[in-house]
Design a protein around this motif. Structure first.
Motif, PDB file in Angstrom:
ATOM      1  N   ARG A   1       0.850  -1.202   0.000  1.00 45.28           N
ATOM      2  CA  ARG A   1       0.000   0.000   0.000  1.00 45.28           C
ATOM      3  C   ARG A   1       0.881   1.247   0.000  1.00 45.28           C
ATOM      4  N   THR A   2       1.171   1.751  -1.188  1.00 45.11           N
ATOM      5  CA  THR A   2       2.064   2.899  -1.302  1.00 45.11           C
ATOM      6  C   THR A   2       1.485   4.151  -0.657  1.00 45.11           C
ATOM      7  N   GLN A   3       0.137   4.211  -0.512  1.00 43.51           N
ATOM      8  CA  GLN A   3      -0.463   5.394   0.098  1.00 43.51           C
ATOM      9  C   GLN A   3      -0.151   5.491   1.585  1.00 43.51           C
ATOM     10  N   SER A   4       0.325   4.390   2.170  1.00 43.91           N
ATOM     11  CA  SER A   4       0.670   4.414   3.598  1.00 43.91           C
ATOM     12  C   SER A   4       2.162   4.658   3.824  1.00 43.91           C
ATOM     13  N   ARG A   5       2.909   4.948   2.737  1.00 47.64           N
ATOM     14  CA  ARG A   5       4.352   5.119   2.882  1.00 47.64           C
ATOM     15  C   ARG A   5       4.664   6.351   3.731  1.00 47.64           C
ATOM     16  N   SER A   6       5.679   6.201   4.546  1.00 46.01           N
ATOM     17  CA  SER A   6       6.070   7.270   5.458  1.00 46.01           C
ATOM     18  C   SER A   6       6.844   8.365   4.735  1.00 46.01           C
ATOM     19  N   ASP A   7       7.041   9.467   5.423  1.00 45.75           N
ATOM     20  CA  ASP A   7       7.929  10.504   4.908  1.00 45.75           C
ATOM     21  C   ASP A   7       9.361   9.978   4.922  1.00 45.75           C
ATOM     22  N   PRO A   8      10.213  10.454   4.009  1.00 49.25           N
ATOM     23  CA  PRO A   8      11.587   9.915   3.954  1.00 49.25           C
ATOM     24  C   PRO A   8      12.411  10.304   5.167  1.00 49.25           C
ATOM     25  N   PHE A   9      13.263   9.382   5.551  1.00 52.78           N
ATOM     26  CA  PHE A   9      14.236   9.614   6.625  1.00 52.78           C
ATOM     27  C   PHE A   9      15.609   9.671   5.972  1.00 52.78           C
ATOM     28  N   SER A  10      16.259  10.836   6.052  1.00 55.34           N
ATOM     29  CA  SER A  10      17.546  11.025   5.374  1.00 55.34           C
ATOM     30  C   SER A  10      18.681  10.474   6.233  1.00 55.34           C
ATOM     31  N   LEU A  11      19.458   9.590   5.630  1.00 60.16           N
ATOM     32  CA  LEU A  11      20.614   9.006   6.304  1.00 60.16           C
ATOM     33  C   LEU A  11      21.866   9.372   5.527  1.00 60.16           C
ATOM     34  N   GLN A  12      22.802  10.046   6.171  1.00 57.88           N
ATOM     35  CA  GLN A  12      24.045  10.469   5.542  1.00 57.88           C
ATOM     36  C   GLN A  12      25.219   9.764   6.220  1.00 57.88           C
ATOM     37  N   VAL A  13      25.954   8.987   5.448  1.00 55.22           N
ATOM     38  CA  VAL A  13      27.120   8.267   5.958  1.00 55.22           C
ATOM     39  C   VAL A  13      28.362   9.051   5.563  1.00 55.22           C
ATOM     40  N   GLU A  14      29.066   9.582   6.551  1.00 56.81           N
ATOM     41  CA  GLU A  14      30.249  10.392   6.302  1.00 56.81           C
ATOM     42  C   GLU A  14      31.492   9.513   6.255  1.00 56.81           C
ATOM     43  N   ALA A  15      32.317   9.743   5.214  1.00 54.03           N
ATOM     44  CA  ALA A  15      33.574   9.005   5.092  1.00 54.03           C
ATOM     45  C   ALA A  15      34.626   9.658   5.978  1.00 54.03           C
ATOM     46  N   ASP A  16      35.620   8.885   6.415  1.00 52.26           N
ATOM     47  CA  ASP A  16      36.714   9.430   7.203  1.00 52.26           C
ATOM     48  C   ASP A  16      37.528  10.393   6.348  1.00 52.26           C
ATOM     49  N   SER A  17      37.990  11.532   6.927  1.00 51.70           N
ATOM     50  CA  SER A  17      38.817  12.500   6.211  1.00 51.70           C
ATOM     51  C   SER A  17      40.196  11.928   5.955  1.00 51.70           C
ATOM     52  N   GLU A  18      40.924  12.532   4.958  1.00 53.09           N
ATOM     53  CA  GLU A  18      42.256  12.037   4.617  1.00 53.09           C
ATOM     54  C   GLU A  18      43.219  12.208   5.770  1.00 53.09           C
ATOM     55  N   GLY A  19      43.093  13.335   6.502  1.00 53.33           N
ATOM     56  CA  GLY A  19      43.988  13.562   7.633  1.00 53.33           C
ATOM     57  C   GLY A  19      43.832  12.492   8.701  1.00 53.33           C
ATOM     58  N   GLU A  20      42.561  12.159   9.042  1.00 52.17           N
ATOM     59  CA  GLU A  20      42.311  11.128  10.047  1.00 52.17           C
ATOM     60  C   GLU A  20      42.828   9.781   9.566  1.00 52.17           C
ATOM     61  N   THR A  21      42.644   9.512   8.264  1.00 53.52           N
ATOM     62  CA  THR A  21      43.134   8.234   7.733  1.00 53.52           C
ATOM     63  C   THR A  21      44.657   8.161   7.796  1.00 53.52           C
ATOM     64  N   SER A  22      45.339   9.279   7.431  1.00 54.09           N
ATOM     65  CA  SER A  22      46.802   9.293   7.481  1.00 54.09           C
ATOM     66  C   SER A  22      47.307   9.107   8.902  1.00 54.09           C
ATOM     67  N   HIS A  23      46.659   9.780   9.852  1.00 51.41           N
ATOM     68  CA  HIS A  23      47.067   9.635  11.248  1.00 51.41           C
ATOM     69  C   HIS A  23      46.895   8.200  11.726  1.00 51.41           C
ATOM     70  N   ARG A  24      45.814   7.584  11.329  1.00 54.82           N
ATOM     71  CA  ARG A  24      45.600   6.199  11.733  1.00 54.82           C
ATOM     72  C   ARG A  24      46.651   5.277  11.133  1.00 54.82           C
ATOM     73  N   ILE A  25      46.982   5.498   9.833  1.00 58.36           N
ATOM     74  CA  ILE A  25      47.992   4.662   9.188  1.00 58.36           C
ATOM     75  C   ILE A  25      49.350   4.871   9.845  1.00 58.36           C
ATOM     76  N   LEU A  26      49.695   6.163  10.133  1.00 55.36           N
ATOM     77  CA  LEU A  26      50.972   6.457  10.776  1.00 55.36           C
ATOM     78  C   LEU A  26      51.048   5.829  12.155  1.00 55.36           C
TER      79      LEU A  26
END
Length: 333
Positions: free
Chosen positions: A215-240
């Motif tokens: 029943r598409t008429q019962s569909r809810s409003d959208p819930f926005s989900l944003q997955v943030e990637a790790d920054s290059e600086g944080e990745t470099s620090h972790r590798i170091l």
């Protein structure tokens, strides 16, 4: 005559007292259900065990139970959704009780036409044990409820985390209703009131919604989900950090191995010197002034110097020291 009247009065009081013992209890008197869901109406009852008439205690036993719709008493020829005396049983209405104290009713795949007030009635082997609780349970049916999606975390999460999305509605129950999930208007294979996601990646970002079945008429409003990637600086620090930790471990292992090797070599040299010391014995100087060395397993030899002097020399003595004759004495241990 007066005695007979008193007996009637006391019998009537006892009958009323027994009637007060009859109870039917509904866990709630109002509920709401989504169309197509399954609804439980929890119920319990206490029947009248006996009553007294003309001074005689008459035992009672429940022989019939019924559930009726929109009828205040549920007696006689009143239509019933469930009747223990009827062979015509509607599978939509299932009695989960018994004849002794349980009277729960289950309504499957409830529809808009099933919206009503439901009442339970018990009947005994004598009319004195009949009883209906007129309160009943009012069941409201929602055809197109407003669905809503909520998340266990914030709408912004990082890669590697997990999140659960919950599909809910108004206080109406939607037990045993198929829940469909969508991401960016594309149907997902998962179903059910809860959607589990994780470990999250960037591709899990999007707008999530849920609906009741197809029943598409019962569909809810959208819930926005944003997955943030790790920054290059944080990745470099972790590798170091990982590289430094590995290097420290390697250096520590190398130092430990070097220490063990040096210790082992020193121990070997010390044992070898001790064995040579025990195996060789230095003897007194020989006739040519050279030191003599022999093995410990050879017989021990000691040398002694003996001087001889002539009383009347027949020839002129040499101006040298007295002649010396060496004698070897063998000592056997």
């Amino acid at each position: 005559m007066q005695v007979q009247q008193l007996m009637i009065v006391w019998s009537f009081k006892l009958l009323l007292a027994g009637a007060q013992d009859r109870t039917i209890t509904y866990l709630f008197t109002r509920t709401c259900a989504v169309e197509g869901s399954t609804v439980l109406l929890p119920c319990s009852f206490t029947p009248l065990k006996s009553f007294i008439i003309d001074g005689i205690n008459v035992p009672l036993k429940i022989i019939r139970v019924r559930w009726c719709r929109n009828h205040p008493v549920c007696q006689g020829d009143t239509p019933s959704v469930f009747d223990s005396d009827s062979l015509d049983v509607d599978p939509q209405f299932q009695y989960l009780g018994d004849m002794e104290g349980k009277c729960t009713l289950q309504i499957s795949n409830i529809q808009l036409k099933d919206e009503a007030t439901y009442r339970f009635r018990m009947e005994a082997n004598d009319s004195a044990g009949h009883f209906t609780n007129p309160t009943g349970v009012m069941v409201q049916v929602e055809g197109n409820p407003v669905m809503r999606v909520t998340g266990s975390n914030n709408s912004e999460v990082r890669e590697g985390q997990a999140v659960s999305l919950q599909c809910s509605t108004s206080p109406c129950s939607f037990h045993r209703v198929n829940i469909s999930w969508f991401r960016d208007d594309h149907a997902l294979p998962e179903a059910g009131p809860t959607l589990h996601l994780g470990p999250l990646t960037a591709k899990d970002s999007g707008n999530y919604s849920c609906a009741l079945g197809t029943r598409t008429q019962s569909r809810s409003d959208p819930f926005s989900l944003q997955v943030e990637a790790d920054s290059e600086g944080e990745t470099s620090h972790r590798i170091l950090g990982v590289a430094v930790a590995v290097l420290v471990v390697v250096i520590a292992l190398a130092a430990l191995m070097l220490f063990l090797v040096i210790k082992r070599r020193r121990s070997a040299v010390s044992r070898s010197a001790e064995q040579r010391h025990r195996g060789d014995v230095v003897l007194p100087s020989g006739p040519n002034g050279e030191a003599q060395r022999t093995d410990q397993n050879v017989e021990d030899v000691s040398y002694a110097a003996v001087h001889f002097k002539q009383k009347k020399p027949s020839r002129e003595l040499q101006p040298h020291a007295d002649d010396v004759v060496y004698s070897a004495v063998v000592t056997r241990g």
